[in-house]
Motif scaffolding. Structure first.
Motif, PDB file in Angstrom:
ATOM      1  N   ARG A  93      10.013  50.933  14.802  1.00 52.91           N
ATOM      2  CA  ARG A  93       9.736  49.666  14.129  1.00 52.91           C
ATOM      3  C   ARG A  93       9.611  48.543  15.149  1.00 52.91           C
ATOM      4  NH1 ARG A  93      12.902  52.749  10.672  1.00 52.91           N
ATOM      5  NH2 ARG A  93      12.322  52.564   8.482  1.00 52.91           N
ATOM      6  N   ALA A  94      10.386  48.655  16.224  1.00 48.70           N
ATOM      7  CA  ALA A  94      10.329  47.630  17.269  1.00 48.70           C
ATOM      8  C   ALA A  94      10.296  48.317  18.635  1.00 48.70           C
ATOM      9  CB  ALA A  94      11.544  46.701  17.181  1.00 48.70           C
ATOM     10  N   ILE A  95       9.529  47.723  19.549  1.00 49.07           N
ATOM     11  CA  ILE A  95       9.420  48.228  20.916  1.00 49.07           C
ATOM     12  C   ILE A  95       9.783  47.090  21.867  1.00 49.07           C
ATOM     13  CG2 ILE A  95       7.877  49.201  22.681  1.00 49.07           C
ATOM     14  CD1 ILE A  95       7.826  50.996  20.331  1.00 49.07           C
ATOM     15  N   ILE A  96      10.659  47.382  22.820  1.00 50.05           N
ATOM     16  CA  ILE A  96      10.986  46.369  23.837  1.00 50.05           C
ATOM     17  C   ILE A  96      10.501  46.881  25.189  1.00 50.05           C
ATOM     18  CG2 ILE A  96      12.814  45.064  24.986  1.00 50.05           C
ATOM     19  CD1 ILE A  96      14.567  45.559  22.507  1.00 50.05           C
ATOM     20  N   PHE A  97       9.598  46.146  25.808  1.00 46.03           N
ATOM     21  CA  PHE A  97       9.206  46.489  27.176  1.00 46.03           C
ATOM     22  C   PHE A  97      10.155  45.813  28.161  1.00 46.03           C
ATOM     23  CE2 PHE A  97       5.313  47.838  25.154  1.00 46.03           C
ATOM     24  CZ  PHE A  97       4.920  48.913  25.957  1.00 46.03           C
ATOM     25  N   ALA A  98      10.699  46.611  29.064  1.00 46.66           N
ATOM     26  CA  ALA A  98      11.603  46.094  30.103  1.00 46.66           C
ATOM     27  C   ALA A  98      11.297  46.876  31.377  1.00 46.66           C
ATOM     28  CB  ALA A  98      13.064  46.261  29.675  1.00 46.66           C
ATOM     29  N   THR A  99      10.044  46.771  31.801  1.00 44.94           N
ATOM     30  CA  THR A  99       9.514  47.672  32.826  1.00 44.94           C
ATOM     31  C   THR A  99       9.488  47.083  34.225  1.00 44.94           C
ATOM     32  OG1 THR A  99       7.323  46.920  32.162  1.00 44.94           O
ATOM     33  CG2 THR A  99       8.076  49.000  31.225  1.00 44.94           C
ATOM     34  N   GLY A 100       9.974  45.844  34.390  1.00 46.79           N
ATOM     35  CA  GLY A 100      10.077  45.295  35.738  1.00 46.79           C
ATOM     36  C   GLY A 100       8.771  44.737  36.276  1.00 46.79           C
ATOM     37  N   GLY A 101       8.727  44.578  37.591  1.00 51.00           N
ATOM     38  CA  GLY A 101       7.648  43.819  38.224  1.00 51.00           C
ATOM     39  C   GLY A 101       6.539  44.683  38.786  1.00 51.00           C
ATOM     40  N   TYR A 102       5.703  44.042  39.604  1.00 51.48           N
ATOM     41  CA  TYR A 102       4.535  44.747  40.138  1.00 51.48           C
ATOM     42  C   TYR A 102       4.284  44.416  41.607  1.00 51.48           C
ATOM     43  CZ  TYR A 102       1.837  40.394  39.289  1.00 51.48           C
ATOM     44  OH  TYR A 102       1.371  39.101  39.290  1.00 51.48           O
ATOM     45  N   GLY A 103       5.365  44.245  42.349  1.00 46.10           N
ATOM     46  CA  GLY A 103       5.260  43.837  43.752  1.00 46.10           C
ATOM     47  C   GLY A 103       4.590  44.848  44.663  1.00 46.10           C
ATOM     48  N   ARG A 104       4.342  46.074  44.181  1.00 41.76           N
ATOM     49  CA  ARG A 104       3.640  47.053  45.017  1.00 41.76           C
ATOM     50  C   ARG A 104       2.171  46.704  45.184  1.00 41.76           C
ATOM     51  NH1 ARG A 104       7.292  49.809  48.021  1.00 41.76           N
ATOM     52  NH2 ARG A 104       5.517  51.029  48.697  1.00 41.76           N
ATOM     53  N   VAL A 105       1.728  45.634  44.532  1.00 40.75           N
ATOM     54  CA  VAL A 105       0.364  45.152  44.741  1.00 40.75           C
ATOM     55  C   VAL A 105       0.180  44.647  46.176  1.00 40.75           C
ATOM     56  CG1 VAL A 105      -1.057  43.112  44.187  1.00 40.75           C
ATOM     57  CG2 VAL A 105      -0.326  44.653  42.363  1.00 40.75           C
ATOM     58  N   TRP A 106       1.254  44.215  46.819  1.00 43.27           N
ATOM     59  CA  TRP A 106       1.164  43.605  48.144  1.00 43.27           C
ATOM     60  C   TRP A 106       1.632  44.548  49.252  1.00 43.27           C
ATOM     61  CZ3 TRP A 106       2.132  40.762  43.746  1.00 43.27           C
ATOM     62  CH2 TRP A 106       1.309  39.652  43.538  1.00 43.27           C
ATOM     63  N   GLU A 107       1.088  44.298  50.436  1.00 43.14           N
ATOM     64  CA  GLU A 107       1.343  45.176  51.581  1.00 43.14           C
ATOM     65  C   GLU A 107       2.803  45.113  52.044  1.00 43.14           C
ATOM     66  OE1 GLU A 107      -1.212  44.136  54.805  1.00 43.14           O
ATOM     67  OE2 GLU A 107      -0.528  45.763  56.072  1.00 43.14           O
ATOM     68  N   ILE A 108       3.301  43.895  52.228  1.00 38.84           N
ATOM     69  CA  ILE A 108       4.705  43.737  52.622  1.00 38.84           C
ATOM     70  C   ILE A 108       5.461  43.350  51.363  1.00 38.84           C
ATOM     71  CG2 ILE A 108       6.341  42.492  54.082  1.00 38.84           C
ATOM     72  CD1 ILE A 108       4.377  44.106  55.729  1.00 38.84           C
ATOM     73  N   THR A 109       6.371  44.204  50.928  1.00 40.79           N
ATOM     74  CA  THR A 109       7.047  43.962  49.650  1.00 40.79           C
ATOM     75  C   THR A 109       8.483  44.455  49.718  1.00 40.79           C
ATOM     76  OG1 THR A 109       6.990  44.423  47.263  1.00 40.79           O
ATOM     77  CG2 THR A 109       6.177  46.163  48.706  1.00 40.79           C
ATOM     78  N   SER A 110       9.337  43.757  48.983  1.00 41.81           N
ATOM     79  CA  SER A 110      10.720  44.215  48.854  1.00 41.81           C
ATOM     80  C   SER A 110      10.847  45.185  47.680  1.00 41.81           C
ATOM     81  CB  SER A 110      11.643  43.018  48.593  1.00 41.81           C
ATOM     82  OG  SER A 110      11.382  42.486  47.302  1.00 41.81           O
ATOM     83  N   ASN A 111       9.755  45.395  46.959  1.00 41.59           N
ATOM     84  CA  ASN A 111       9.839  46.120  45.687  1.00 41.59           C
ATOM     85  C   ASN A 111       9.802  47.634  45.853  1.00 41.59           C
ATOM     86  OD1 ASN A 111       8.136  43.978  43.238  1.00 41.59           O
ATOM     87  ND2 ASN A 111       9.900  43.583  44.532  1.00 41.59           N
ATOM     88  N   ALA A 112      10.456  48.299  44.920  1.00 40.00           N
ATOM     89  CA  ALA A 112      10.499  49.757  44.874  1.00 40.00           C
ATOM     90  C   ALA A 112       9.108  50.321  44.575  1.00 40.00           C
ATOM     91  CB  ALA A 112      11.466  50.211  43.786  1.00 40.00           C
ATOM     92  N   TYR A 113       8.912  51.588  44.952  1.00 38.50           N
ATOM     93  CA  TYR A 113       7.670  52.276  44.595  1.00 38.50           C
ATOM     94  C   TYR A 113       7.423  52.218  43.088  1.00 38.50           C
ATOM     95  CZ  TYR A 113       6.596  54.393  49.137  1.00 38.50           C
ATOM     96  OH  TYR A 113       6.233  54.596  50.422  1.00 38.50           O
ATOM     97  N   ALA A 114       8.507  52.195  42.325  1.00 43.88           N
ATOM     98  CA  ALA A 114       8.370  52.219  40.866  1.00 43.88           C
ATOM     99  C   ALA A 114       7.788  50.919  40.308  1.00 43.88           C
ATOM    100  CB  ALA A 114       9.728  52.480  40.221  1.00 43.88           C
ATOM    101  N   TYR A 115       7.744  49.867  41.157  1.00 45.20           N
ATOM    102  CA  TYR A 115       7.341  48.561  40.627  1.00 45.20           C
ATOM    103  C   TYR A 115       5.820  48.416  40.563  1.00 45.20           C
ATOM    104  CZ  TYR A 115      11.290  45.791  39.199  1.00 45.20           C
ATOM    105  OH  TYR A 115      12.326  45.262  38.478  1.00 45.20           O
ATOM    106  N   THR A 116       5.247  49.087  39.558  1.00 47.92           N
ATOM    107  CA  THR A 116       3.800  49.133  39.417  1.00 47.92           C
ATOM    108  C   THR A 116       3.310  48.428  38.150  1.00 47.92           C
ATOM    109  OG1 THR A 116       4.058  51.354  38.461  1.00 47.92           O
ATOM    110  CG2 THR A 116       3.536  51.232  40.799  1.00 47.92           C
ATOM    111  N   GLY A 117       4.147  47.585  37.577  1.00 48.93           N
ATOM    112  CA  GLY A 117       3.688  46.722  36.487  1.00 48.93           C
ATOM    113  C   GLY A 117       3.239  47.448  35.231  1.00 48.93           C
ATOM    114  N   ASP A 118       3.850  48.593  34.955  1.00 46.46           N
ATOM    115  CA  ASP A 118       3.352  49.440  33.864  1.00 46.46           C
ATOM    116  C   ASP A 118       3.321  48.735  32.504  1.00 46.46           C
ATOM    117  OD1 ASP A 118       3.431  51.248  35.938  1.00 46.46           O
ATOM    118  OD2 ASP A 118       5.217  52.287  35.223  1.00 46.46           O
ATOM    119  N   GLY A 119       4.395  48.050  32.170  1.00 43.76           N
ATOM    120  CA  GLY A 119       4.480  47.433  30.841  1.00 43.76           C
ATOM    121  C   GLY A 119       3.417  46.365  30.640  1.00 43.76           C
ATOM    122  N   VAL A 120       3.231  45.529  31.666  1.00 42.67           N
ATOM    123  CA  VAL A 120       2.235  44.458  31.550  1.00 42.67           C
ATOM    124  C   VAL A 120       0.833  45.064  31.453  1.00 42.67           C
ATOM    125  CG1 VAL A 120       1.374  42.317  32.547  1.00 42.67           C
ATOM    126  CG2 VAL A 120       3.757  42.967  32.911  1.00 42.67           C
ATOM    127  N   ALA A 121       0.578  46.116  32.237  1.00 43.65           N
ATOM    128  CA  ALA A 121      -0.744  46.754  32.211  1.00 43.65           C
ATOM    129  C   ALA A 121      -1.007  47.416  30.853  1.00 43.65           C
ATOM    130  CB  ALA A 121      -0.850  47.771  33.337  1.00 43.65           C
TER     131      ALA A 121
END
Lengths: 236, 598
Positions: B193-221
């Motif tokens: 009935r309800a869906i909550i997206f809590a998928t984090g960020g998308y910092g892997r878009v950039w070359e130098i990043t503090s973000n995990a490999y998992a941060y691929t912006g899945d929910g927003v995409a």
């Protein structure tokens, strides 16, 4: 520099038994072993399977055997290994699902069995603020709060290899984290669980776990403290 | 054979926001968490320096000051009703975490310890205030572990290592999600009935990043592909202190404990850029100052990095210059041992990756892609907003970094990511459960799996002329060069064009060679690159259109903030290769815009 990179492969839909694949790679001494795995998967063999996420030693995804020792692939640099051949194998003691990916379910089941959460039945503090805990009380269990559940310790333990019912070092570390927390009231329950046949007495003080821990937790000492608490009934 | 599951509330993502939502939703609704990682692997665990809350344990502080600092940090783009709500809730949120067992560091009298952080001030004196509640430099780790522990206690149901590929909508409301079970390669349908997206960020878009490999912006995409806009995507934070080349985060707490940035001449250059709070200015301000220093040849050895210096002799010299005192009024002086006890993990990272001991040598650092201020637009209760008129899509929620409430506006203050995920994770969970008790379970459309299958088939059937890893590197280089700390129209136009080309090459050329079903990580990585490319395009186009400088969006061709034209949020819709933009007003309640000086 040039190195030979060997990985123990197992593709369940293709292979009957594991085998080594090997690549000659051009690498930097400062490359992480994880970078080598990414290089292979990205450019030589996309089917190579491994887990990874944070890539700097805090998420616990990429524990594996590297030149015979349990390490995090993202926390070992080529120069640390001091060898022209780097061999990577899956963790021992857990079923291999594909290549470097092992079945983590038994590991998390053991973790859950020691009630790894604060047990506290008293009402909240009257003023609605935080419970007080002195820096010394907080320090008492600091070391075991660092655990990232990577399984490097448990899968380095001969007692665990010989009997997978043993809860293993990681579960005891997480029990320790609460047993010695001044705010917790579940110590007796956890000590009872760890006094069973699957508990702390399976530990033979081999120190493999302490050597394997990427967070430098003094695991063998933590296990000894739990054993002592069971024997003396005291949490000092 | 496709398995179908039915829940009241489905939460996508097992980090801090997802677990807070789960703990709260499951009080009254049948809830499950679907996560592509084991939840304890989530990127919340990489947060270091603390969670901001005006507890006032060491000196006077108040939620109103936290609110104002956040508004100012946001460069007046944050919605002030949401910021006021978050900062007021932050205090109870921290006490709640302590109740759950979070092992905060403690003051000598046993209270939660607090430290200074960038942009957090005493509003009367303008001086840094101790507001960041911390557990050494592992605050995120402790939050993630504590919430996961509570979920175990609560017997929360998890689907670990399931990648959500699509959102199913029916009759204008959510009906569920489609997920790929990585261990088997099977698709599952989760009706809810309800869906909550809590998928984090998308910092892997950039070359130098503090973000995990998992941060691929899945929910927003995923939501973009279903016609839901993304808000304020041009605002992406570059943290000043990433380890040179690797991008690994060195917490702002290093500067909170007295560390300073120095250039090749040994100068404490932040004095020139932020005379009042110097090294503890807001992150966007510090990152820009570092770029300017490097551009003028004052990078270390002329290179693309500077030094972060927390050697005790340096800290003590600067503390003396600044007249910094301890809470008891004594002069602030530290030993190497004390510094190490406050930042043990940072010391470990430095030794492991740099061979540097931070007590005896300075750390080479450069700005690193760190945090998405933008994301899926929501209101205070996590309800997803789908247009400039603030229309809600029934049953759809988002929280944490993937959401844009907006509390961070054009630039997030340090510690506020953790405040955001705890406060809005909780409220999204509560409201989703409330909604689920009232709403009917929508029927599934006949072709519920179709779009997911299409996406995966495309990746299996390309002509094989492109490699995912190579395309990823090209995208990251373009974005770091042209959609980074400083931007120009020319650079942004070139970036948009290059990202469009990369998307075409991706669509035609990627062919996943692993034909197996079990843990086909090649397939998953290829799909995630598609998400990153979509978000890169939205980010670059949103940035190209905003002809002003505000917070983290610094345009060299438009160096001033332009409130008359740009005091508004960007909404971006993606359809095929085209992006449509619209704008919605900023909510201003108590703090009219003024110049932002640190």
């Amino acid at each position: 520099m040039k190195i030979t990179f060997k990985v123990l492969r197992f593709h369940p839909e293709r292979d009957e038994k594991p085998h080594f694949d090997s690549w000659d790679l051009e690498v930097e001494p400062t490359d992480r072993v994880l970078d080598l795995l990414e290089q292979v998967r990205g450019f030589y063999d996309g089917s190579l399977a491994f887990r990874r996420s944070c890539a700097h030693g805090v998420c616990g995804s990429d524990a594996m055997r590297i030149n015979g020792r349990n390490r995090l692939a993202c926390k070992v640099l080529v120069r640390d290994l001091d060898s022209n051949t780097i061999t990577v194998e899956p963790l021992l003691g857990l079923r291999v699902l594909k290549d470097l990916i092992v079945d983590m379910d038994p590991f998390f089941k053991a973790y859950r069995s020691v009630k790894p959460y604060l047990i506290h039945t008293s009402p909240p503090v009257a003023d609605g603020r935080e419970r007080l805990q002195s820096p010394e009380q907080r320090e008492r269990f600091d070391d075991t709060t660092k655990c990232i559940l990577c399984a490097a310790c448990t899968t380095s333990c001969p007692a665990y290899w010989s009997n997978g019912d043993y809860v293993g070092p990681a579960a005891i570390v997480n029990a320790h984290r609460f047993i010695f927390d001044s705010r917790d009231q579940g110590a007796a329950e956890r000590l009872r669980i760890l006094n069973e046949q699957t508990g702390v007495w399976r530990c033979r003080t081999v120190f493999n776990c302490t050597e394997a821990c990427p967070r430098d937790i003094k695991i063998t000492q933590a296990i000894a403290e739990v054993k002592r608490a069971i024997l003396t009934g005291k949490l000092d | 054979m496709t398995q179908t599951h039915i829940f009241d509330v489905i939460i996508v993502g097992g980090g801090g926001a997802g677990l807070m939502a789960a703990l709260n939703a499951s009080k009254s609704a049948k809830t499950a968490v679907i996560s592509k990682l084991y939840p304890s692997r989530s990127h919340t665990g990489a947060a270091q320096g603390g969670i901001g809350a005006a507890l006032g344990n060491l000196e006077e502080d108040q939620p109103e000051w936290h609110t104002y600092d956040t508004v100012k940090g946001s460069d007046w783009l944050g919605d002030q009703d949401a910021i006021e709500f978050m900062c007021a809730e932050a205090v109870q949120a921290v006490y709640d975490l302590e109740q759950m067992g979070l092992p905060f560091s403690r003051t000598p009298d046993g209270r939660i310890a607090q430290r200074p952080f960038g942009g957090h001030t005493n509003n009367l004196t303008g001086k840094p205030v101790r507001r960041s509640c911390y557990a050494a430099d592992r605050t995120g780790h402790m939050i993630l572990q504590t919430l996961y522990q509570q979920c175990i206690k609560n017997e929360t149901q998890f689907f670990d290592e399931f990648e959500v590929l699509d959102l199913i909508l029916a009759e204008g409301a959510v009906a569920g999600v489609v997920a790929l079970e990585m261990a088997t390669g099977e698709l599952h349908i989760f009706r809810a009935r309800a869906i909550i997206f809590a998928t984090g960020g998308y910092g892997r878009v950039w070359e130098i990043t503090s973000n995990a490999y998992a941060y691929t912006g899945d929910g927003v995409a995923v939501t973009l592909r279903r016609g839901i806009p993304a808000q304020d995507m041009e605002f992406f934070q570059f943290h000043p202190t990433g380890i040179h080349k690797l991008g690994i985060l060195i917490t702002e707490a290093v500067r909170g404990e007295g560390g300073i940035l120095i250039n090749d001449q040994g100068e404490r250059f932040m004095q020139r850029y932020a005379p009042h709070v110097r090294d503890l200015a807001s992150r966007d301000v510090v990152s820009r100052a570092m770029y300017l220093e490097m551009r003028e040849g004052r990078g270390i050895k002329g290179g693309r990095y500077l030094y972060l210096d927390v050697r005790p002799e340096t800290v003590n010299r600067c503390a003396e210059e600044d007249g910094r005192t301890r809470p008891d009024g004594q002069p602030y002086r530290v030993t190497g041992e004390e510094i190490l006890s406050k930042i043990p993990d940072i010391a470990d990272f430095c030794r492991t990756y740099l061979g540097v001991d931070p007590i005896t040598q300075p750390m080479p650092v450069q700005p690193t892609a760190h945090y998405a201020m933008g994301g899926i637009p929501t209101d205070l209760y996590g309800r997803v907003i789908v247009d400039a008129e603030k229309r809600v899509l029934p049953g759809l929620y988002a929280a944490g970094e993937c959401a844009c409430v907006s509390v961070h506006g054009a630039n997030r203050l340090g510690t506020n990511s953790l405040v955001d995920l705890v406060v809005f994770g909780k409220h999204a969970g509560l409201d989703a459960a409330r909604y689920a008790t009232e709403a009917a379970l929508p029927e599934l459309p006949a072709d519920a799996l179709e779009f997911s299958r299409q996406q995966l088939d495309q990746l299996r059937n390309g002509d094989g002329s492109e490699q995912v890893a190579a395309l990823t590197h090209e995208m990251q280089a373009v974005m770091f060069e042209d959609v980074g700390v400083f931007r120009t129209r020319q650079g942004l136009e070139s970036a948009v064009e290059k990202i469009r080309q990369l998307r075409q090459r991706y669509a035609q050329g990627v062919r996943v060679k692993d034909t197996g079903k079990v843990f086909n990580t090649e397939l998953v990585n290829a799909w995630e690159l598609g998400n990153l490319l979509d978000l890169a395009l939205v980010t670059a186009v949103s940035a190209r259109e905003r002809s002003e400088s505000r917070g983290a969006h610094a345009r060299e061709d438009f160096p001033e903030r332009d409130d008359a034209r740009w005091m508004k949020h960007t909404l971006a819709w993606l359809k095929d290769d085209e992006i449509r933009l619209d704008y919605k007003p900023v909510t201003i309640t108590r703090f009219p815009p003024k110049e932002r000086v640190y």
